[in-house]
Motif scaffolding. Sequence first.
Motif, PDB file in Angstrom:
ATOM      1  N   ASN A  74       0.856  -1.178   0.000  1.00  0.00           N
ATOM      2  CA  ASN A  74       0.000   0.000   0.000  1.00  0.00           C
ATOM      3  C   ASN A  74       0.899   1.237   0.000  1.00  0.00           C
ATOM      4  N   PRO A  75       0.877   2.056  -1.068  1.00  0.00           N
ATOM      5  CA  PRO A  75       1.819   3.188  -1.160  1.00  0.00           C
ATOM      6  C   PRO A  75       1.614   4.218  -0.062  1.00  0.00           C
ATOM      7  N   VAL A  76       0.398   4.352   0.447  1.00  0.00           N
ATOM      8  CA  VAL A  76       0.169   5.316   1.522  1.00  0.00           C
ATOM      9  C   VAL A  76       0.878   4.873   2.786  1.00  0.00           C
ATOM     10  N   LEU A  77       0.743   3.574   3.121  1.00  0.00           N
ATOM     11  CA  LEU A  77       1.393   3.071   4.327  1.00  0.00           C
ATOM     12  C   LEU A  77       2.913   3.103   4.204  1.00  0.00           C
ATOM     13  N   GLN A  78       3.422   2.858   2.975  1.00  0.00           N
ATOM     14  CA  GLN A  78       4.874   2.939   2.780  1.00  0.00           C
ATOM     15  C   GLN A  78       5.393   4.334   3.103  1.00  0.00           C
ATOM     16  N   ALA A  79       4.657   5.341   2.707  1.00  0.00           N
ATOM     17  CA  ALA A  79       5.082   6.725   2.961  1.00  0.00           C
ATOM     18  C   ALA A  79       4.981   7.090   4.431  1.00  0.00           C
ATOM     19  N   THR A  80       4.008   6.487   5.144  1.00  0.00           N
ATOM     20  CA  THR A  80       3.853   6.827   6.566  1.00  0.00           C
ATOM     21  C   THR A  80       5.052   6.380   7.385  1.00  0.00           C
ATOM     22  N   ARG A  81       5.752   5.317   6.974  1.00  0.00           N
ATOM     23  CA  ARG A  81       6.925   4.857   7.725  1.00  0.00           C
ATOM     24  C   ARG A  81       7.990   5.949   7.754  1.00  0.00           C
TER      25      ARG A  81
ATOM     26  N   ASN B  72      -4.746   6.884  12.707  1.00  0.00           N
ATOM     27  CA  ASN B  72      -3.675   6.305  13.519  1.00  0.00           C
ATOM     28  C   ASN B  72      -2.319   6.957  13.210  1.00  0.00           C
ATOM     29  N   HIS B  73      -2.060   7.167  11.942  1.00  0.00           N
ATOM     30  CA  HIS B  73      -0.768   7.773  11.550  1.00  0.00           C
ATOM     31  C   HIS B  73      -0.856   9.289  11.459  1.00  0.00           C
ATOM     32  N   ARG B  74      -2.081   9.816  11.574  1.00  0.00           N
ATOM     33  CA  ARG B  74      -2.292  11.255  11.560  1.00  0.00           C
ATOM     34  C   ARG B  74      -1.736  11.889  10.270  1.00  0.00           C
ATOM     35  N   VAL B  75      -2.155  11.345   9.121  1.00  0.00           N
ATOM     36  CA  VAL B  75      -1.736  11.860   7.814  1.00  0.00           C
ATOM     37  C   VAL B  75      -2.952  12.024   6.902  1.00  0.00           C
ATOM     38  N   TYR B  76      -2.921  13.094   6.120  1.00  0.00           N
ATOM     39  CA  TYR B  76      -3.895  13.268   5.045  1.00  0.00           C
ATOM     40  C   TYR B  76      -3.225  12.778   3.766  1.00  0.00           C
ATOM     41  N   TYR B  77      -3.988  12.088   2.910  1.00  0.00           N
ATOM     42  CA  TYR B  77      -3.364  11.540   1.705  1.00  0.00           C
ATOM     43  C   TYR B  77      -4.259  11.731   0.491  1.00  0.00           C
ATOM     44  N   GLU B  78      -3.593  11.795  -0.661  1.00  0.00           N
ATOM     45  CA  GLU B  78      -4.278  11.826  -1.955  1.00  0.00           C
ATOM     46  C   GLU B  78      -3.550  10.873  -2.896  1.00  0.00           C
ATOM     47  N   VAL B  79      -4.323  10.053  -3.600  1.00  0.00           N
ATOM     48  CA  VAL B  79      -3.778   9.183  -4.639  1.00  0.00           C
ATOM     49  C   VAL B  79      -4.337   9.683  -5.960  1.00  0.00           C
ATOM     50  N   VAL B  80      -3.474  10.111  -6.855  1.00  0.00           N
ATOM     51  CA  VAL B  80      -3.891  10.791  -8.079  1.00  0.00           C
ATOM     52  C   VAL B  80      -3.398  10.025  -9.300  1.00  0.00           C
TER      53      VAL B  80
END
Length: 686
Positions: A583-590, A652-660
């Motif tokens: 999951n690219p969003v979770l990869q970025a949260t690390r 949980n990770h306290r991030v806003y995300y957009e997949v474009v």
Amino acid sequence: MSIKVNIENQVRQTTVLAWRPLLPLFEAVMNSFQAIKEANLPFDIPGRVTIEVARRPDMLNIDTPPISGFRITDNGIGLDDDNWDSFNTAFSPHKLNRGGKGLGRFTWLKAFDLAKVQSTFKDKGGFHTRSFTFDVNYDSDDERGLPKTAIQGHTGTTVELVALKPQYADQCPRQTEQFIQKLVEHFILVFLEKDCPSLTLIDLGQKHDLNTIFEKDFKAAASAHTFLINDHEFTLHGFRLPSSRATKHKLVYAADQRSVLSDKLADHVPNLAGRLIDDEGKSFFYLGIVQSLYLSEHVNTNRTDFEFGNPDDAELELPLPGHDQLIPKADIRSKALAFVQDDLANVIESINSAKLDAIRRYVHRDAPQYRILLKHPERFLDKLTPMPQRQEIETALHRELFLRETELKKESTRIIKEAGKISDYQQYHKQFTKFLDEYNELGVSALAQYVAHRRIILDFLERAINLPPDKKNFPIEKVVHDLVFPMQFTNEDIPSSEQNLWIIDERLTYHSFVSSDKKNKVIPVIDCNDQQRGDIVALDEHSMIFDEKVIFSDENRKGHPLNSIVVIEFKQPGRTAYKETENPVLQATRVINAIRAGKYKHKGRKIPIANAEIPATIFVIADLTDRLKNILVDFGATITPDKQGFYGYHSNHRVYYEVVDYTKMLADAIKRNQRFFDKLNLVDSH
């Protein structure tokens, strides 16, 4: 007892430039003109000069054999006792009042092996003839120079220049038309005189009347101008020469009715780079002749140069005495050029009109930042050649815009300095308003250039996205990535103009440190052993970007802690295989969590974080394949109304995300900039 002259040594010291092989011929012809004037011929006997061209007899089987010599015949006064004495006196002052230097005959021996002279003159005892050979072994006491009773009953002289030396023969023109052009051009000021003798050229069995040629092809469109420099009067005669008789535009500096130096006019007036067309559609070249008593007084002994101002010599420590009174050649040229352009005003106006049309098309289509320069095109039009190519136009406009900017900066400094001295506010306000209008135009120009840059980047990006994916031959991920930010570089390596993060989000334009596609442990900003590669990482007291290839940090944070993070990640276009753990969003949260935990340093010092919960944003740019859509739906992401992206907030990770999607990223960037493109009339390049 008179001083003897060693002729061989005198010839050695005489200058005849290799590229001026006709100078000895010109000297002989001028002697004939002067001899005719001195003869005071009766009204019914016109002065005549004939030039016969001799060509190499061993090469007469070709169309135009090389020149070997000349025979010059006139009906002038001849070598009477006074002229004979002058001939045998080096530096003779006999013709000083006519511009003679007393050295012309030595140029004969510089370029030819010898000269044969036969001259008939009249004295109290009737007609007599002197016949002799003039060479390095010439002796004036030789009996061959003694006068003998003449057979013919009229005066005149024949000088035969024999065996042109190889170094001059190689540079000597072969074509008859070239000889005609050179002769008329050199003696053009003599031809202008009412009592000019007839001049005939005989070559390859044909006779050519040079006076008639002058009247028809040279004098018909002649002009004359006078100007003053330091109280010295100069005259410029301008001629339009048929293109069949000339190959370039020239400005000739003459002394004593003889050309000495010439400038190629194209070097000073770019519009004169090629042949011109007159109102009747005929092509021509311009010839300007500058003459003056001043030039005649300052020509050198060999008639190859003038004495112009202080010489440009590194050995010259102080100005030479009297040289500050001499006129620089550039001053004479500058005055003359104004009249040259006046003579050609209609032709130049037509050329400039065509150039201006080409420049307007270029500015409209490709370079709107130069639009302000079109208000005063006269400032730069004359600096371009008649048919400028795209690169020449760009160079000229760029230089002109730079000059405008420099002038305005100087003007702003002047206005500021004088502000405290001005008591008339209305006058000051008028000057300042004019300056501000011009300065604002430059601001618009810079903005136009930046917007045009965006148009080009988006065009290129659109082409890259629309090409068929080919992982081997066309790695589209790399192309797209390089458009946003070049791989394997930091912003210390590339200019900000090559950082195009605005494609994703305008706010990303303002980060000052970037590292692209480098493992985290080799990035000087980061102090960690993480082997993960980041697309884009940015550090700023306001925001930070990171994914797998690029890193930013603000060098001017002044100790302010980071209070936000932004992450960007590109995925391979067309990628269909994603594991559950990819999951690219979770990869970025690390990476975000590692930054929040304070694991990164900048130049050896830990990067300050406002708190452990600073907000973070993630952008993922990817093709929305079915597999990726399923992962995002299971992740709880919300699909956008246009079905081209997902967004959400991970509590949980306290991030806003957009997949474009790549297509949506391009379309949104175009929409954000379209109003600017429309204002500048920027058209699509495809």
